[in-house]
Scaffold this motif. Structure first.
Motif, PDB file in Angstrom:
ATOM      1  N   ILE A 108      75.496  44.787   0.264  1.00 31.73           N
ATOM      2  CA  ILE A 108      75.938  43.534   0.902  1.00 31.73           C
ATOM      3  C   ILE A 108      75.407  43.460   2.323  1.00 31.73           C
ATOM      4  O   ILE A 108      74.994  42.386   2.796  1.00 31.73           O
ATOM      5  CB  ILE A 108      77.473  43.439   0.879  1.00 31.73           C
ATOM      6  CG1 ILE A 108      77.972  43.288  -0.561  1.00 31.73           C
ATOM      7  CG2 ILE A 108      77.964  42.271   1.733  1.00 31.73           C
ATOM      8  CD1 ILE A 108      79.466  43.406  -0.710  1.00 31.73           C
ATOM      9  N   ASN A 153      80.597  30.132  -3.723  1.00 33.56           N
ATOM     10  CA  ASN A 153      80.012  31.130  -2.827  1.00 33.56           C
ATOM     11  C   ASN A 153      78.560  31.403  -3.203  1.00 33.56           C
ATOM     12  O   ASN A 153      77.684  31.519  -2.339  1.00 33.56           O
ATOM     13  CB  ASN A 153      80.832  32.417  -2.880  1.00 33.56           C
ATOM     14  CG  ASN A 153      80.687  33.245  -1.628  1.00 33.56           C
ATOM     15  OD1 ASN A 153      80.655  32.740  -0.516  1.00 33.56           O
ATOM     16  ND2 ASN A 153      80.596  34.559  -1.809  1.00 33.56           N
ATOM     17  N   PRO A 169      76.691  37.214  -4.014  1.00 33.01           N
ATOM     18  CA  PRO A 169      77.751  36.353  -3.458  1.00 33.01           C
ATOM     19  C   PRO A 169      78.783  35.914  -4.482  1.00 33.01           C
ATOM     20  O   PRO A 169      79.941  35.689  -4.133  1.00 33.01           O
ATOM     21  CB  PRO A 169      76.970  35.150  -2.920  1.00 33.01           C
ATOM     22  CG  PRO A 169      75.600  35.660  -2.648  1.00 33.01           C
ATOM     23  CD  PRO A 169      75.340  36.682  -3.704  1.00 33.01           C
ATOM     24  N   THR A 202      83.006  38.086  -6.154  1.00 34.44           N
ATOM     25  CA  THR A 202      84.164  38.208  -5.275  1.00 34.44           C
ATOM     26  C   THR A 202      85.262  39.017  -5.958  1.00 34.44           C
ATOM     27  O   THR A 202      85.530  38.834  -7.148  1.00 34.44           O
ATOM     28  CB  THR A 202      84.716  36.812  -4.919  1.00 34.44           C
ATOM     29  OG1 THR A 202      83.671  36.037  -4.326  1.00 34.44           O
ATOM     30  CG2 THR A 202      85.885  36.903  -3.959  1.00 34.44           C
ATOM     31  N   GLN A 255      91.616  35.771   3.595  1.00 37.37           N
ATOM     32  CA  GLN A 255      90.237  36.230   3.445  1.00 37.37           C
ATOM     33  C   GLN A 255      89.309  35.075   3.082  1.00 37.37           C
ATOM     34  O   GLN A 255      88.215  34.940   3.648  1.00 37.37           O
ATOM     35  CB  GLN A 255      90.168  37.324   2.376  1.00 37.37           C
ATOM     36  CG  GLN A 255      90.807  38.641   2.791  1.00 37.37           C
ATOM     37  CD  GLN A 255      90.825  39.655   1.661  1.00 37.37           C
ATOM     38  OE1 GLN A 255      90.701  39.304   0.484  1.00 37.37           O
ATOM     39  NE2 GLN A 255      90.994  40.925   2.013  1.00 37.37           N
ATOM     40  N   ALA A 276      86.249  33.267   5.236  1.00 27.21           N
ATOM     41  CA  ALA A 276      84.902  33.118   4.654  1.00 27.21           C
ATOM     42  C   ALA A 276      84.442  31.663   4.700  1.00 27.21           C
ATOM     43  O   ALA A 276      83.278  31.371   5.024  1.00 27.21           O
ATOM     44  CB  ALA A 276      84.902  33.626   3.215  1.00 27.21           C
ATOM     45  N   HIS A 305      79.633  37.788   8.652  1.00 25.46           N
ATOM     46  CA  HIS A 305      80.129  37.330   7.349  1.00 25.46           C
ATOM     47  C   HIS A 305      79.892  38.401   6.283  1.00 25.46           C
ATOM     48  O   HIS A 305      80.791  38.692   5.473  1.00 25.46           O
ATOM     49  CB  HIS A 305      79.402  36.032   6.992  1.00 25.46           C
ATOM     50  CG  HIS A 305      79.854  35.403   5.713  1.00 25.46           C
ATOM     51  ND1 HIS A 305      81.134  34.929   5.509  1.00 25.46           N
ATOM     52  CD2 HIS A 305      79.170  35.152   4.554  1.00 25.46           C
ATOM     53  CE1 HIS A 305      81.228  34.419   4.294  1.00 25.46           C
ATOM     54  NE2 HIS A 305      80.046  34.544   3.693  1.00 25.46           N
ATOM     55  N   ARG A 349      82.294  41.361   6.828  1.00 25.02           N
ATOM     56  CA  ARG A 349      83.647  41.081   6.355  1.00 25.02           C
ATOM     57  C   ARG A 349      83.710  41.102   4.833  1.00 25.02           C
ATOM     58  O   ARG A 349      84.701  41.547   4.237  1.00 25.02           O
ATOM     59  CB  ARG A 349      84.124  39.731   6.894  1.00 25.02           C
ATOM     60  CG  ARG A 349      84.735  39.820   8.274  1.00 25.02           C
ATOM     61  CD  ARG A 349      85.459  38.542   8.639  1.00 25.02           C
ATOM     62  NE  ARG A 349      84.531  37.465   8.928  1.00 25.02           N
ATOM     63  CZ  ARG A 349      84.066  37.220  10.159  1.00 25.02           C
ATOM     64  NH1 ARG A 349      84.448  37.986  11.171  1.00 25.02           N
ATOM     65  NH2 ARG A 349      83.227  36.226  10.359  1.00 25.02           N
ATOM     66  N   SER A 350      82.654  40.618   4.193  1.00 24.61           N
ATOM     67  CA  SER A 350      82.617  40.640   2.735  1.00 24.61           C
ATOM     68  C   SER A 350      82.707  42.071   2.207  1.00 24.61           C
ATOM     69  O   SER A 350      83.457  42.359   1.273  1.00 24.61           O
ATOM     70  CB  SER A 350      81.340  39.974   2.227  1.00 24.61           C
ATOM     71  OG  SER A 350      81.254  40.039   0.818  1.00 24.61           O
ATOM     72  N   ASN A 379      86.228  43.416   2.848  1.00 20.80           N
ATOM     73  CA  ASN A 379      87.184  42.838   1.893  1.00 20.80           C
ATOM     74  C   ASN A 379      87.109  43.548   0.547  1.00 20.80           C
ATOM     75  O   ASN A 379      88.138  43.773  -0.108  1.00 20.80           O
ATOM     76  CB  ASN A 379      86.909  41.344   1.713  1.00 20.80           C
ATOM     77  CG  ASN A 379      87.339  40.519   2.904  1.00 20.80           C
ATOM     78  OD1 ASN A 379      88.095  40.994   3.767  1.00 20.80           O
ATOM     79  ND2 ASN A 379      86.872  39.285   2.975  1.00 20.80           N
ATOM     80  N   LYS A 380      85.900  43.896   0.131  1.00 18.64           N
ATOM     81  CA  LYS A 380      85.770  44.612  -1.134  1.00 18.64           C
ATOM     82  C   LYS A 380      86.411  45.992  -1.035  1.00 18.64           C
ATOM     83  O   LYS A 380      87.073  46.450  -1.971  1.00 18.64           O
ATOM     84  CB  LYS A 380      84.300  44.716  -1.537  1.00 18.64           C
ATOM     85  CG  LYS A 380      83.762  43.441  -2.176  1.00 18.64           C
ATOM     86  CD  LYS A 380      82.385  43.622  -2.733  1.00 18.64           C
ATOM     87  CE  LYS A 380      81.992  42.459  -3.640  1.00 18.64           C
ATOM     88  NZ  LYS A 380      81.984  41.165  -3.009  1.00 18.64           N
TER      89      LYS A 380
END
Length: 273
Positions: free
Chosen positions: A110, A165, A196, A199, A212, A216, A242, A245-246, A249-250
Motif C-alpha cells: 500500500i 474507492n 484500493p 477495504t 475511518q 478517507a 492517505h 492511514r490505509s 487501518n488494515k
C-alpha cells in the motif's frame, strides 16, 4: 445509490483504458489463442484468493485441472501465471503451492501504491487535469458522500464503498497519462489486500468504522482540491498520508474481522497471515 459503474464509465480513453489501465488503445483484449488460458488463469486466481486451497501446501495439478475444467497443460500454465503474480510459489521439481502473505507485506505494498499515486499527482498537475478526469474524480467524491450518508454499513453499502474507492484511485492514476506508471500500479495491486477496492471493514466497531471512512472520504476531497488548484506537492503529500492511514487501518481492523464474511466480500484476505 449510484450504479457502481457510474464513475469508471466516465474515465478518459487516452492513453489507456480497462481495469487498472492495463489495456492500451490498439491492443486486442480477447485473443482467441489465449482466451482459454486467460479464462483458466482468472478462474484459478479466484479460487486461490477465496481460500479454496490450503496455504503453503502443494497444489495437485490434476485437482486444479478438474476444478478449471481444462487439461493439465493449461492448468499448469495458469499456475505459472499466478506464480508471476506472486500468488503461487514454485516448488523444486514438484509443482506449486499457495503463498501466504504477511500483513506487513500488505502494508508495504500500500505504501508503494501511494508513492506511485503521488508521482501520478505530480504528472497530472504538470500535464493538466482533463475535463473528463476532473468529472470522474468529482463524481467519485460525490458518490462517497452519498454512501456515507446512507446509514449502517451493511453488505451492499460495503460493496459500494469498495467500488467507489477503486473508482477514485483508478481515475487518479488514469489521469496521469504515464503508461509505465500504470503498469507498475497494476502490478502492486496484485498483492492481496493492497488494491484500493480491498477495504477491511471492522463491523464490530461501527463508530470506528465510520470515522475511518469519513477520514478517507475527506482525503479524497482534499486530493481533488489540490489537483484542481495545481498544487502538486500538496496533492502528493495528501496521497502519501492517505496511503499510510490505509495501511494502519488494515493493521487495526484485521484482527477483528469476521473471516468467513470477509473471504466472500474481499477475495485475497484468506491469504493474509
Amino acid at each position: 445509490m449510484q450504479n457502481i459503474r457510474s464513475v469508471k464509465d466516465k474515465l478518459p480513453d487516452e492513453p489507456f483504458s480497462g481495469q487498472n489501465g492495463m489495456q492500451f488503445e490498439g491492443e486486442d483484449d480477447d485473443s482467441s489463442a489465449d482466451s482459454q488460458l486467460g479464462r483458466a488463469t482468472e478462474r484459478l486466481r479466484h479460487l486461490v484468493l477465496t481460500g479454496t486451497f490450503p496455504l503453503d501446501e502443494k497444489l495437485a495439478e490434476a485437482r486444479v485441472a478438474e476444478l478449471l475444467a481444462v487439461s493439465r497443460t493449461p492448468a499448469r500454465l495458469a499456475m505459472a501465471a499466478l506464480e508471476r503474480d506472486g500468488l503461487l510459489v514454485r516448488l523444486p521439481r514438484r509443482g506449486f503451492r499457495v503463498r501466504s502473505i504477511s500483513l506487513a507485506e500488505v502494508v508495504e505494498a500500500i505504501e508503494v501504491r501511494g508513492e506511485l499515486e503521488a508521482v501520478a499527482a505530480r504528472a497530472i498537475v504538470e500535464r493538466g487535469l482533463s475535463d473528463a478526469s476532473r468529472a470522474a474524480l468529482r463524481d467519485a467524491v460525490a458518490w462517497g458522500d452519498t454512501i456515507l450518508a446512507g446509514g449502517a454499513f451493511d453488505a451492499e453499502r460495503r460493496r459500494a464503498w469498495c467500488a467507489l474507492n477503486d473508482d477514485f484511485h483508478h481515475a487518479l492514476v488514469a489521469a496521469c497519462g504515464m503508461r509505465p506508471l500504470v503498469a507498475a500500479y497494476h502490478q502492486v495491486n496484485l498483492v492481496p489486500m493492497a488494491a484500493p477496492r480491498d477495504t477491511i471493514f471492522n463491523v464490530a466497531e461501527p463508530n470506528l468504522l465510520l470515522r475511518q471512512l469519513t477520514v478517507a472520504q475527506d482525503d479524497h476531497r482534499r486530493i481533488v482540491s489540490a489537483l484542481e488548484a495545481g498544487q502538486a506537492m500538496r496533492a502528493a503529500g495528501l496521497i502519501r498520508e492517505h496511503a499510510y492511514r490505509s495501511g494502519e487501518n488494515k493493521r487495526r481492523n484485521f484482527p477483528h474481522v469476521d473471516m468467513r464474511t470477509m473471504v466472500m466480500e474481499t477475495p485475497g484476505i484468506a491469504l493474509v497471515r
